[in-house]
Design a protein around this motif. Structure first.
Motif, PDB file in Angstrom:
ATOM      1  N   VAL A 153      -9.677  -3.481  -0.528  1.00  0.00           N
ATOM      2  CA  VAL A 153      -8.309  -3.020  -0.683  1.00  0.00           C
ATOM      3  C   VAL A 153      -8.390  -1.383  -1.177  1.00  0.00           C
ATOM      4  O   VAL A 153      -7.506  -0.599  -0.674  1.00  0.00           O
ATOM      5  CB  VAL A 153      -7.378  -3.954  -1.301  1.00  0.00           C
ATOM      6  CG1 VAL A 153      -6.049  -3.458  -1.628  1.00  0.00           C
ATOM      7  CG2 VAL A 153      -7.267  -5.238  -0.681  1.00  0.00           C
ATOM      8  N   PRO A 199      -6.788  -0.527  -4.043  1.00  0.00           N
ATOM      9  CA  PRO A 199      -5.575  -0.081  -4.174  1.00  0.00           C
ATOM     10  C   PRO A 199      -5.317   1.297  -4.706  1.00  0.00           C
ATOM     11  O   PRO A 199      -6.145   1.513  -5.851  1.00  0.00           O
ATOM     12  CB  PRO A 199      -4.773  -1.230  -5.166  1.00  0.00           C
ATOM     13  CG  PRO A 199      -6.349  -1.759  -5.823  1.00  0.00           C
ATOM     14  CD  PRO A 199      -7.391  -1.598  -5.003  1.00  0.00           C
ATOM     15  N   GLU A 217       0.223  -1.918  -3.825  1.00  0.00           N
ATOM     16  CA  GLU A 217      -1.120  -2.322  -3.460  1.00  0.00           C
ATOM     17  C   GLU A 217      -1.716  -3.167  -4.991  1.00  0.00           C
ATOM     18  O   GLU A 217      -2.491  -4.201  -4.816  1.00  0.00           O
ATOM     19  CB  GLU A 217      -1.943  -1.608  -3.295  1.00  0.00           C
ATOM     20  CG  GLU A 217      -1.300  -0.924  -1.726  1.00  0.00           C
ATOM     21  CD  GLU A 217      -2.316   0.396  -1.332  1.00  0.00           C
ATOM     22  OE1 GLU A 217      -2.845   1.024  -2.194  1.00  0.00           O
ATOM     23  OE2 GLU A 217      -2.338   0.595  -0.393  1.00  0.00           O
ATOM     24  N   TYR A 248      -4.137  -8.545   5.926  1.00  0.00           N
ATOM     25  CA  TYR A 248      -3.307  -9.396   5.069  1.00  0.00           C
ATOM     26  C   TYR A 248      -3.340 -10.760   5.591  1.00  0.00           C
ATOM     27  O   TYR A 248      -3.338 -11.670   4.637  1.00  0.00           O
ATOM     28  CB  TYR A 248      -1.914  -8.989   5.087  1.00  0.00           C
ATOM     29  CG  TYR A 248      -1.862  -7.490   4.375  1.00  0.00           C
ATOM     30  CD1 TYR A 248      -2.458  -7.353   3.149  1.00  0.00           C
ATOM     31  CD2 TYR A 248      -0.900  -6.852   4.907  1.00  0.00           C
ATOM     32  CE1 TYR A 248      -2.426  -6.074   2.663  1.00  0.00           C
ATOM     33  CE2 TYR A 248      -0.827  -5.435   4.270  1.00  0.00           C
ATOM     34  CZ  TYR A 248      -1.653  -4.952   3.245  1.00  0.00           C
ATOM     35  OH  TYR A 248      -1.543  -3.989   2.748  1.00  0.00           O
ATOM     36  N   LEU A 289       4.448  -5.917   1.466  1.00  0.00           N
ATOM     37  CA  LEU A 289       3.778  -4.890   1.627  1.00  0.00           C
ATOM     38  C   LEU A 289       3.365  -4.113   2.730  1.00  0.00           C
ATOM     39  O   LEU A 289       3.609  -3.214   3.200  1.00  0.00           O
ATOM     40  CB  LEU A 289       2.439  -5.298   0.887  1.00  0.00           C
ATOM     41  CG  LEU A 289       1.092  -4.058   0.627  1.00  0.00           C
ATOM     42  CD1 LEU A 289       1.823  -3.032  -0.086  1.00  0.00           C
ATOM     43  CD2 LEU A 289      -0.040  -4.760  -0.022  1.00  0.00           C
ATOM     44  N   GLU A 293       4.365  -0.549   4.299  1.00  0.00           N
ATOM     45  CA  GLU A 293       3.439   0.171   5.116  1.00  0.00           C
ATOM     46  C   GLU A 293       3.758   0.479   6.608  1.00  0.00           C
ATOM     47  O   GLU A 293       3.428   1.708   6.753  1.00  0.00           O
ATOM     48  CB  GLU A 293       1.920  -0.589   5.034  1.00  0.00           C
ATOM     49  CG  GLU A 293       1.203  -0.807   3.726  1.00  0.00           C
ATOM     50  CD  GLU A 293      -0.135  -1.386   3.734  1.00  0.00           C
ATOM     51  OE1 GLU A 293      -0.371  -1.912   4.870  1.00  0.00           O
ATOM     52  OE2 GLU A 293      -0.978  -1.644   2.778  1.00  0.00           O
TER      53      GLU A 293
END
Length: 212
Positions: free
Chosen positions: A28, A30, A35, A145, A178, A182
Motif C-alpha cells: 500500500v 500509504p 490510505e 482492495y 477509498l 481515488e
C-alpha cells in the motif's frame, strides 16, 4: 483452568500481526490520511484476530455459557477447539483439515497473490503516470482492495470472532469509500480516458473474459 497453555502466547500474536501488517504496508505504502486510515483499520482487524487466536479468547469467554450448554464436554479453551465453526458445523477430527479451514487457506493465499499481482501493475502505472489497465486491472477497477477483503474473509472462515465480525463490514465500507475517492482523483487527472475505463471495466466483480 481449561487450556491454560493454549493462550497467552503474546509473542505469536506480535509475530503474526507484524507479518500481515508489514505485508500490507509494503504494497500500500500509504501517503494520504485516507490510505493511512484504511491501513489502520486493517491492522486493527489483524491484531484483534491474532489476539483472540493466540492471546486472549474474548469471544469464547463471552459465549462460554451458551457453548457449555449446547456443546457439553468440549473444552473450548483448548486452542484446537477455538475453531468455532468446526464445532458449530459438526465437523470431526483435526480442525486444521476440515473443509472450512482448507478453503480459508486457499482464499487467503489467493488474496495475497492477487494483492501482489495487482500492486506490480499499479506500481508500474504510477511510475509512468498512466492508468493501470492491464492484468487484474483489465478485469476490475479495484483488485487491490478486493484482495484485502478476500484475505480478511478467509481469516473469518478460519477463526471468526465477535470483534472481527463487527469490523469486517466497516472495513469493506472503508475500502469502497477509498476507491470512490481515488476514482474522483483519477477522473480529474485522466478525464475521458478514465471515463472510458469505467464504462468498460466493472468496479468490484471481475470480468471472467477479457475483450479482444
Amino acid at each position: 483452568m481449561h487450556g491454560e497453555s493454549s493462550y497467552g502466547l503474546w509473542l505469536l500474536v506480535f509475530i503474526n500481526s507484524a507479518i500481515f501488517i508489514f505485508f500490507a504496508f509494503s504494497f500500500v505504502k500509504p501517503n494520504t490520511k485516507y490510505e493511512w486510515r484504511s491501513l489502520g483499520v486493517y491492522s486493527a482487524f489483524i491484531v484483534a484476530l491474532f489476539t483472540e487466536m493466540y492471546g486472549f479468547p474474548l469471544t469464547i469467554y463471552f459465549l462460554s455459557g451458551w457453548l457449555t450448554e449446547n456443546y457439553p464436554g468440549i473444552d473450548f479453551f483448548a486452542h484446537d477447539n477455538g475453531h468455532l465453526l468446526h464445532t458449530l458445523f459438526g465437523f470431526e477430527g483435526n480442525a486444521h483439515f476440515d473443509p472450512l479451514h482448507i478453503a480459508s487457506n486457499i482464499i487467503i493465499v489467493f488474496g495475497c497473490v492477487l494483492l501482489s499481482a495487482a500492486w506490480s501493475v499499479l506500481h508500474k502505472a504510477q511510475q509512468e503516470r498512466s492508468l493501470a489497465t492491464t492484468g487484474w486491472y483489465a478485469r476490475c477497477r479495484h483488485p487491490q482492495y478486493i484482495a484485502f477483503i478476500v484475505i480478511m474473509f478467509g481469516f473469518l472462515l478460519q477463526w471468526p470472532t465477535i470483534p472481527t465480525l463487527l469490523m469486517f463490514p466497516f472495513l469493506v465500507a472503508v475500502y469502497i469509500r477509498l476507491a470512490k475517492r481515488e476514482e474522483f482523483v483519477a477522473l480529474r487527472e485522466f478525464g475521458d480516458e478514465y471515463r472510458h475505463y469505467m464504462d468498460s471495466t466493472p468496479a468490484w466483480v471481475p470480468k471472467l473474459t477479457l475483450d479482444k
